[in-house]
Design a protein around this motif. Structure first.
Motif, PDB file in Angstrom:
ATOM      1  N   UNK A  57       0.834  -1.202   0.000  1.00  0.00           N
ATOM      2  CA  UNK A  57       0.000   0.000   0.000  1.00  0.00           C
ATOM      3  C   UNK A  57       0.872   1.257   0.000  1.00  0.00           C
ATOM      4  N   UNK A  64       2.160   6.799  -6.523  1.00  0.00           N
ATOM      5  CA  UNK A  64       1.036   7.607  -7.002  1.00  0.00           C
ATOM      6  C   UNK A  64       1.354   9.105  -6.891  1.00  0.00           C
ATOM      7  N   UNK A  67       3.730  10.038  -9.527  1.00  0.00           N
ATOM      8  CA  UNK A  67       3.077   9.955 -10.838  1.00  0.00           C
ATOM      9  C   UNK A  67       2.262  11.221 -11.103  1.00  0.00           C
ATOM     10  N   UNK A  68       1.500  11.631 -10.078  1.00  0.00           N
ATOM     11  CA  UNK A  68       0.616  12.779 -10.232  1.00  0.00           C
ATOM     12  C   UNK A  68       1.388  14.092 -10.267  1.00  0.00           C
ATOM     13  N   UNK A  69       2.360  14.223  -9.374  1.00  0.00           N
ATOM     14  CA  UNK A  69       3.019  15.517  -9.222  1.00  0.00           C
ATOM     15  C   UNK A  69       4.314  15.637 -10.024  1.00  0.00           C
ATOM     16  N   UNK A  79       5.431  14.221   2.750  1.00  0.00           N
ATOM     17  CA  UNK A  79       4.276  14.935   3.287  1.00  0.00           C
ATOM     18  C   UNK A  79       3.002  14.529   2.568  1.00  0.00           C
ATOM     19  N   UNK A  80       3.091  14.509   1.249  1.00  0.00           N
ATOM     20  CA  UNK A  80       1.918  14.204   0.438  1.00  0.00           C
ATOM     21  C   UNK A  80       1.456  12.762   0.655  1.00  0.00           C
ATOM     22  N   UNK A  82       1.905  11.141   3.379  1.00  0.00           N
ATOM     23  CA  UNK A  82       1.494  10.963   4.770  1.00  0.00           C
ATOM     24  C   UNK A  82       2.383  10.030   5.558  1.00  0.00           C
ATOM     25  N   UNK A 122       6.189   4.751 -14.791  1.00  0.00           N
ATOM     26  CA  UNK A 122       5.067   5.398 -15.473  1.00  0.00           C
ATOM     27  C   UNK A 122       4.126   4.358 -16.067  1.00  0.00           C
ATOM     28  N   UNK A 126       0.131   3.531 -15.247  1.00  0.00           N
ATOM     29  CA  UNK A 126      -0.913   3.600 -16.274  1.00  0.00           C
ATOM     30  C   UNK A 126      -1.691   2.293 -16.335  1.00  0.00           C
ATOM     31  N   UNK A 129      -3.394   1.794 -12.147  1.00  0.00           N
ATOM     32  CA  UNK A 129      -4.323   2.719 -11.506  1.00  0.00           C
ATOM     33  C   UNK A 129      -5.791   2.493 -11.880  1.00  0.00           C
ATOM     34  N   UNK A 130      -6.098   2.202 -13.131  1.00  0.00           N
ATOM     35  CA  UNK A 130      -7.504   1.917 -13.439  1.00  0.00           C
ATOM     36  C   UNK A 130      -8.050   0.724 -12.637  1.00  0.00           C
ATOM     37  N   UNK A 133      -8.653   1.977  -9.113  1.00  0.00           N
ATOM     38  CA  UNK A 133      -9.873   2.784  -9.019  1.00  0.00           C
ATOM     39  C   UNK A 133     -11.132   1.918  -9.136  1.00  0.00           C
TER      40      UNK A 133
ATOM     41  N   UNK B   1       1.044  18.744   7.492  1.00  0.00           N
ATOM     42  CA  UNK B   1       0.455  18.301   6.229  1.00  0.00           C
ATOM     43  C   UNK B   1      -0.262  19.440   5.524  1.00  0.00           C
ATOM     44  N   UNK B  13      -5.247  16.378 -12.194  1.00  0.00           N
ATOM     45  CA  UNK B  13      -4.022  15.840 -12.782  1.00  0.00           C
ATOM     46  C   UNK B  13      -4.210  14.387 -13.213  1.00  0.00           C
ATOM     47  N   UNK B  17      -3.672  12.761 -16.785  1.00  0.00           N
ATOM     48  CA  UNK B  17      -2.781  11.607 -16.936  1.00  0.00           C
ATOM     49  C   UNK B  17      -3.441  10.475 -17.698  1.00  0.00           C
ATOM     50  N   UNK B  18      -4.754  10.294 -17.473  1.00  0.00           N
ATOM     51  CA  UNK B  18      -5.426   9.120 -18.004  1.00  0.00           C
ATOM     52  C   UNK B  18      -6.317   9.412 -19.198  1.00  0.00           C
ATOM     53  N   UNK B  23     -12.394   7.703 -14.759  1.00  0.00           N
ATOM     54  CA  UNK B  23     -12.068   7.469 -13.351  1.00  0.00           C
ATOM     55  C   UNK B  23     -13.213   7.969 -12.485  1.00  0.00           C
TER      56      UNK B  23
END
Lengths: 195, 195
Positions: A57, A64, A67-69, A79-80, A82, A122, A126, A129-130, A133, B1, B13, B17-18, B23
């Motif tokens: 996890x 993640x 990937x996003x940032x 920080x992001x 957690x 990357x 791709x 993640x689907x 989700x 945080x 984002x 990305x997708x 999503x």
DNA sequence: CAAAAATCGTTTGAACCCAAACTATACTTC
DNA sequence: GAAGTATAGTTTGGGTTCAAACGATTTTTG
């Protein structure tokens, strides 16, 4: 897990245990259910999606975030995601050994560490993640979209309360009595001075 | 945080990305916020209440289960606390060394282990639980009682969904392709047969 | 009633977890 | 520009976490 029934029964037993002392049951139920839900969701996602990709996890969350940032400084990723910076060091080591993450020195500030996904990382996100989700959708499938927004909103209030007022609260509680040292943790290197 | 803002930005984002892949954002937000809230609440309660008593979150939960339910079989405590039986072994070892917990053999079934609080354990819980509940009240203080009930109810739906249909779902997902072995874990003791 | 199957708690191994201690680098101040 | 301060990432230590392997015990089966 038989788990759920018991929370309601437990409240009665707590009442009996504490007699006069007034307990806020709804508050107790919120905290208990937040934790129960977090455990259940994490376990489901790990077993249904992440294990197949050889990820935990935490590893996935860190991936993640990157990937996003995009390329980010290490401290922001921690920080992001957690987690503490100490934990991140170990997680990055693991992800790097799987070839999913790159480490770079910051060109201007030698203290900083830049993290980014490799091409493999990357591609992994791709793909995965689907599926991830889809399972997020599965675990929330008893709620409609409005209920999901309400639930997320309520949780956000809890997070905000702790983030904005938690530290002050902890300081007020401990008051004069300085922070209790942790039982575990690194020991101070013994100096040459003997008793 | 800084955490919270980013969830909303992150959704955009992810969209980028997708691209085409649809999503479910509200579902993503629910799972993300459940985990964020669980981490925040745990951290606050550990630092504000438990650390002073020399306990971790898990140690407290296990203690709480035994306090509420009285002498119980080990497996029930693990289930109720939401941890694996292997984890419980270690936690009980820790609690026992602090003199808070007793271990007894089941008189009729030699496989079973009975757990119960010591007098010291009972006293500890009577002292600490009101403080714990006060912090549960603090972290939920932005919500009124109705909102708390609604929040707990929503979370209960998530837990129930995973508990009732999670295993079947995981089996369906993995389908023929048997369960992926964990990366970590005990290795089979090597037999004498060499290649 | 002995062999087989089931069940319980423990051990094991890799990973995660935090906070404090620590190292290295950068910034400040005199 | 050397000393002091601040900040970033790493190491350390006690502990938690899971699942699979395992030993001990009980129940089931032939």
């Amino acid at each position: 897990m038989s788990g759920q029934r018991s929370i309601i029964e437990a409240e009665k037993l707590v009442e009996a245990k504490l007699g006069g002392v007034p307990i806020h049951h709804e508050r107790m139920a919120v905290v208990a259910n937040i934790y129960r839900a977090a455990t259940a969701v994490r376990q489901h996602l790990e077993n249904a999606v992440l294990r197949g990709g050889g990820l935990t996890w935490t590893g996935f969350v860190v991936l993640w975030v990157m990937w996003i940032w995009g390329e980010s400084e290490s401290r922001h990723v921690a920080e992001e995601a957690g987690i503490s910076k100490g934990t991140l060091t170990g997680v990055i080591r693991t992800l790097e050994s799987r070839g999913l993450v790159k480490r770079t020195r910051h060109p201007a500030d030698g203290r900083l560490l830049l993290l980014s996904l490799t091409g493999e990382g990357e591609q992994f996100m791709r793909q995965v993640f689907p599926d991830f989700n889809a399972e997020e959708t599965f675990v929330t499938s008893r709620l409609d979209d409005d209920a999901c927004r309400a639930l997320a909103g309520g949780l956000r209030q809890v997070v905000l309360q702790v983030e904005e007022h938690g530290e002050a609260r902890r300081l007020a509680l401990l008051d004069g009595a300085g922070p209790v040292p942790r039982r575990s943790g690194r020991r101070r290197r013994p100096t040459g001075e003997a008793g």
